[in-house]
Design a protein around this motif. Structure first.
Motif, PDB file in Angstrom:
ATOM      1  N   UNK A   1       0.811  -1.222   0.000  1.00 23.07           N
ATOM      2  CA  UNK A   1       0.000   0.000   0.000  1.00 23.07           C
ATOM      3  C   UNK A   1       0.843   1.271   0.000  1.00 23.07           C
ATOM      4  N   UNK A   2       2.140   1.137   0.246  1.00 22.50           N
ATOM      5  CA  UNK A   2       3.004   2.307   0.435  1.00 22.50           C
ATOM      6  C   UNK A   2       2.977   3.259  -0.752  1.00 22.50           C
ATOM      7  N   UNK A   3       3.040   2.721  -1.970  1.00 19.31           N
ATOM      8  CA  UNK A   3       3.068   3.593  -3.148  1.00 19.31           C
ATOM      9  C   UNK A   3       1.774   4.376  -3.293  1.00 19.31           C
ATOM     10  N   UNK A   4       0.663   3.715  -2.997  1.00 18.30           N
ATOM     11  CA  UNK A   4      -0.633   4.393  -3.089  1.00 18.30           C
ATOM     12  C   UNK A   4      -0.739   5.507  -2.055  1.00 18.30           C
ATOM     13  N   UNK A   5      -0.312   5.216  -0.826  1.00 20.56           N
ATOM     14  CA  UNK A   5      -0.357   6.228   0.225  1.00 20.56           C
ATOM     15  C   UNK A   5       0.587   7.383  -0.091  1.00 20.56           C
ATOM     16  N   UNK A   6       1.772   7.056  -0.568  1.00 25.52           N
ATOM     17  CA  UNK A   6       2.733   8.107  -0.934  1.00 25.52           C
ATOM     18  C   UNK A   6       2.154   9.019  -2.012  1.00 25.52           C
ATOM     19  N   UNK A   7       1.450   8.432  -2.957  1.00 26.80           N
ATOM     20  CA  UNK A   7       0.817   9.231  -4.019  1.00 26.80           C
ATOM     21  C   UNK A   7      -0.254  10.144  -3.428  1.00 26.80           C
ATOM     22  N   UNK A   8      -1.055   9.608  -2.521  1.00 25.70           N
ATOM     23  CA  UNK A   8      -2.111  10.418  -1.896  1.00 25.70           C
ATOM     24  C   UNK A   8      -1.529  11.605  -1.134  1.00 25.70           C
ATOM     25  N   UNK A   9      -0.393  11.375  -0.482  1.00 28.25           N
ATOM     26  CA  UNK A   9       0.226  12.413   0.342  1.00 28.25           C
ATOM     27  C   UNK A   9       1.232  13.261  -0.440  1.00 28.25           C
ATOM     28  N   UNK A  10       1.385  12.945  -1.727  1.00 24.20           N
ATOM     29  CA  UNK A  10       2.349  13.628  -2.590  1.00 24.20           C
ATOM     30  C   UNK A  10       3.770  13.508  -2.046  1.00 24.20           C
ATOM     31  N   UNK A  11       4.083  12.313  -1.553  1.00 26.96           N
ATOM     32  CA  UNK A  11       5.424  12.002  -1.061  1.00 26.96           C
ATOM     33  C   UNK A  11       6.205  11.343  -2.186  1.00 26.96           C
TER      34      UNK A  11
ATOM     35  N   UNK B   1       9.567  10.270  -1.875  1.00 31.34           N
ATOM     36  CA  UNK B   1      10.686   9.447  -1.412  1.00 31.34           C
ATOM     37  C   UNK B   1      10.235   8.521  -0.269  1.00 31.34           C
ATOM     38  N   UNK B   2      10.768   7.297  -0.269  1.00 32.52           N
ATOM     39  CA  UNK B   2      10.375   6.287   0.715  1.00 32.52           C
ATOM     40  C   UNK B   2      11.621   5.597   1.265  1.00 32.52           C
ATOM     41  N   UNK B   3      11.599   5.328   2.571  1.00 31.77           N
ATOM     42  CA  UNK B   3      12.584   4.450   3.203  1.00 31.77           C
ATOM     43  C   UNK B   3      11.829   3.192   3.609  1.00 31.77           C
TER      44      UNK B   3
ATOM     45  N   UNK C   1      10.737   8.172  -6.385  1.00 37.85           N
ATOM     46  CA  UNK C   1       9.926   8.067  -7.609  1.00 37.85           C
ATOM     47  C   UNK C   1       9.967   6.660  -8.209  1.00 37.85           C
ATOM     48  N   UNK C   2       9.904   5.668  -7.340  1.00 33.97           N
ATOM     49  CA  UNK C   2       9.849   4.278  -7.780  1.00 33.97           C
ATOM     50  C   UNK C   2      11.177   3.646  -8.114  1.00 33.97           C
ATOM     51  N   UNK C   3      12.283   4.370  -7.936  1.00 37.50           N
ATOM     52  CA  UNK C   3      13.605   3.839  -8.267  1.00 37.50           C
ATOM     53  C   UNK C   3      14.490   3.798  -7.020  1.00 37.50           C
ATOM     54  N   UNK C   4      15.279   2.749  -6.914  1.00 37.99           N
ATOM     55  CA  UNK C   4      16.216   2.640  -5.802  1.00 37.99           C
ATOM     56  C   UNK C   4      17.344   3.655  -5.976  1.00 37.99           C
ATOM     57  N   UNK C   5      17.533   4.479  -4.951  1.00 32.49           N
ATOM     58  CA  UNK C   5      18.594   5.478  -4.982  1.00 32.49           C
ATOM     59  C   UNK C   5      19.803   5.070  -4.158  1.00 32.49           C
ATOM     60  N   UNK C   6      19.558   4.349  -3.054  1.00 34.96           N
ATOM     61  CA  UNK C   6      20.655   3.938  -2.182  1.00 34.96           C
ATOM     62  C   UNK C   6      20.151   2.882  -1.203  1.00 34.96           C
ATOM     63  N   UNK C   7      21.109   2.268  -0.512  1.00 39.89           N
ATOM     64  CA  UNK C   7      20.747   1.292   0.502  1.00 39.89           C
ATOM     65  C   UNK C   7      20.649  -0.124  -0.032  1.00 39.89           C
ATOM     66  N   UNK C   8      20.504  -1.041   0.896  1.00 40.87           N
ATOM     67  CA  UNK C   8      20.342  -2.461   0.589  1.00 40.87           C
ATOM     68  C   UNK C   8      19.119  -2.981   1.326  1.00 40.87           C
ATOM     69  N   UNK C   9      18.280  -3.718   0.642  1.00 43.23           N
ATOM     70  CA  UNK C   9      17.053  -4.209   1.261  1.00 43.23           C
ATOM     71  C   UNK C   9      17.345  -5.269   2.319  1.00 43.23           C
ATOM     72  N   UNK C  10      16.596  -5.205   3.415  1.00 41.31           N
ATOM     73  CA  UNK C  10      16.703  -6.225   4.460  1.00 41.31           C
ATOM     74  C   UNK C  10      16.322  -7.598   3.924  1.00 41.31           C
TER      75      UNK C  10
END
Length: 283
Positions: free
Chosen positions: A17-27, A29-31, A39-48
């Motif tokens: 649901x994160x992408x939908x909520x981010x769109x609603x809130x006009x966010x 960037x996501x961690x 904007x849907x692309x990995x910029x940095x970090x490694x997934x757990x």
């Protein structure tokens, strides 16, 4: 930078649901699980989800490693998103991540149970326990296949209420996932049958249809006791509640609907055998 928290128990559908909520809130960037996504692309970090054990996955998700923290901090400084959403299993976790990344205090807190029903969250957990599927809020092309020994596949496209595509997800099965629970179709139908067998009002079940996904649905055709016709509606409602409770206790999921149809009345209870049964367990 405005900081948002989105939290809820593990396996309840947050990443879906994160992408939908981010769109609603006009966010923009996501961690999530150690990744910095813009904007849907990995910029940095490694997934757990790339870790080999659950312990290491938790450490990765909360940014315990200083080098991991520095990598994401640098990327955040370079991109400088206007809004950032941090996803975690609790407010405490998202606050800790915000502190580790040095992005400032969280100003807005959102929780998965504000957007998903208890039924939906339990089904998400059920899928996690039986299929081991985890969702990453990034496109398939952003996930490196060689990190996983098992499943990596395209998830689904996310659209806004205006039918605008706002992102994609990827389904993965991490190496650290515990052994999966295995259920057969008959496990679900037998649970339903047993509740009917135990009911003093049900003489027989002549037909049972059951579908598991996306939420459980059952349709039963019944032979009802001719001696219990008083307040029949209430007793059938009670039977629905008993079936749902039995499912919750045995499988930790709840029905979306249970449709009961009385075919005819009888005075004697028959050994309960399903004469016609159609059970479907599929996505």
């Amino acid at each position: 930078m405005n900081i948002y928290s989105f939290s809820g128990p593990s396996g309840t559908g947050k990443s879906s649901f994160a992408l939908e909520l981010a769109h609603q809130l006009e966010v923009d960037a996501i961690i999530d699980d150690g990744l910095f996504i813009m904007n849907g692309c990995r910029k940095a970090g490694t997934s757990a989800k790339f870790e080999k054990s659950a312990f290491k996955a938790v450490k990765r998700a909360i940014f315990s490693d200083d080098a991991h923290v520095e990598e994401v901090r640098v990327a955040l400084q370079e991109v400088q998103p206007e809004k950032l959403m941090i996803i975690g299993t609790s407010d405490r976790m998202t606050i800790r991540i915000a502190e580790r990344l040095g992005v400032g205090e969280i100003e807005h807190f959102y929780h998965i149970d504000e957007y998903r029903t208890s039924k939906q969250m339990k089904m998400a957990k059920f899928i996690r326990k039986t299929e081991g599927k985890h969702i990453m809020p990034v496109p398939f092309v952003e996930v490196q296949q060689n990190f996983f020994k098992r499943l990596v596949m395209k998830g689904f496209e996310i659209f806004s209420t205006k039918k605008e595509k706002i992102g994609e997800t990827t389904i993965v099965q991490p190496d650290f996932h515990e052994d999966l629970l295995v259920y057969k179709t008959k496990d679900f139908t037998q649970c339903i049958r047993q509740v009917c067998e135990d009911s003093p009002y049900i003489m027989d079940v002549t037909k049972l249809q059951f579908t598991l996904y996306p939420l459980p649905i059952a349709k039963l055709v019944l032979v009802y006791s001719s001696n219990e016709t008083e307040r029949m509606d209430e007793k059938l409602y009670m039977l629905q509640q008993q079936i749902n409770q039995a499912f919750d206790e045995q499988f930790e999921i709840e029905f979306d609907t249970i449709d009961l149809q009385v075919e005819h009345l009888a005075s004697q209870k028959k050994p309960l055998k399903i004469k016609k049964q159609a059970a479907v367990v599929e996505h």
